[in-house]
Design a protein around this motif. Structure first.
Motif, PDB file in Angstrom:
ATOM      1  N   UNK A 105       0.855  -1.189   0.000  1.00 15.98           N
ATOM      2  CA  UNK A 105       0.000   0.000   0.000  1.00 15.98           C
ATOM      3  C   UNK A 105       0.888   1.234   0.000  1.00 15.98           C
ATOM      4  N   UNK A 140       4.437   8.511  -0.700  1.00 19.93           N
ATOM      5  CA  UNK A 140       4.751   8.285   0.710  1.00 19.93           C
ATOM      6  C   UNK A 140       5.580   6.995   0.793  1.00 19.93           C
ATOM      7  N   UNK A 141       5.885   6.544   2.002  1.00 16.85           N
ATOM      8  CA  UNK A 141       6.600   5.266   2.147  1.00 16.85           C
ATOM      9  C   UNK A 141       5.586   4.120   2.097  1.00 16.85           C
ATOM     10  N   UNK A 142       5.984   2.982   1.519  1.00 18.84           N
ATOM     11  CA  UNK A 142       5.028   1.867   1.401  1.00 18.84           C
ATOM     12  C   UNK A 142       4.810   1.126   2.727  1.00 18.84           C
ATOM     13  N   UNK A 143       3.675   0.481   2.793  1.00 20.00           N
ATOM     14  CA  UNK A 143       3.319  -0.359   3.939  1.00 20.00           C
ATOM     15  C   UNK A 143       2.940  -1.731   3.391  1.00 20.00           C
ATOM     16  N   UNK A 144       3.359  -2.784   4.064  1.00 26.50           N
ATOM     17  CA  UNK A 144       2.977  -4.129   3.645  1.00 26.50           C
ATOM     18  C   UNK A 144       2.057  -4.739   4.700  1.00 26.50           C
TER      19      UNK A 144
END
Lengths: 157, 157
Positions: free
Chosen positions: B45, B114-118
């Motif tokens: 995401x 933005x920075x990704x999130x898993x």
């Protein structure tokens, strides 16, 4: 990560839940370790982008706590994480990040928020992929646990 | 949502998986309905913020497909979604969004990532909370399904 970046998120979460649902969350011990994961049954996630930084914020709730917040807010106790609970978690995500954004902007730290995403699924884990520091903060309530996770990457050294 | 916004993400995903893992995904039928959810066992995401828009992108994989991509990339077939698979999904998320960002910037449509999130958790659902149009696109492969979901909100009418 500087506590000055983190406290506005913690304060905003406690304020939002206290105002909206008369729910007081008890802060646990913050973790900066890499092997900790935020974990929950429903999570709100949002990206943040500013001139000097980018990052992400998430808030994860155990099902019982999410349902109890809904109960306190609307008077109805849902059986499980349904569409309305997901809507509420999306709203909480927006309100907490918006509150923190306002407080941080007053200190000269600017960022814009992306649109929130809500993840629903029993006992999922959330892992922020950032080279910068990540902070996980657990919260306790008699109805269940919540976790917030915040990370920021500096765009320029 | 304009196909001109969406196609760069679809193209980037197919290019990334074809180049990195020699995996060809077969695009299914795009859905704009509100009652459709992206669904998977591991998802990447990322938030996007630009001068005129904000939005979010997600890519969700069924476990078998995520493991097969790992297998094709590194020669090892993991049993399940482990830390390495999560790393790979975070990287794919960055590469797909980065590829789309580059293509869209050439057309004058700018945003920062933005920075990704898993997210990892069996059969979770992803729901983008945006007032703007949302597009879900399923992909098929013999090893399993993937979904991408894209949404953009206009900041100024």
């Amino acid at each position: 990560m500087d506590a000055a970046f983190v406290n506005p998120f913690l304060n905003a979460l406690q304020n939002v839940l206290s105002m909206m649902a008369q729910i007081e969350l008890k802060p646990g011990k913050p973790q900066i370790k890499k092997d900790e994961y935020a974990r929950g049954d429903v999570s709100g996630i949002i990206g943040m982008v500013g001139p000097q930084v980018k990052g992400s914020f998430s808030i994860s709730f155990e099902e019982n706590l999410a349902c109890e917040i809904m109960h306190k807010m609307l008077g109805e106790l849902p059986d499980s994480v349904d569409e309305e609970v997901c809507d509420m978690v999306g709203e909480i995500t927006n309100m907490v990040t918006g509150g923190a954004k306002k407080e941080l902007a007053e200190r000269g730290f600017e960022f814009d928020m992306a649109t929130p995403i809500v993840v629903s699924g029993r006992d999922h884990t959330i892992s922020h992929r950032s080279e910068g520091a990540k902070l996980i903060m657990p919260f306790n309530h008699v109805a269940g646990k919540a976790y917030i996770e915040i990370c920021f990457d500096k765009l320029r050294a």
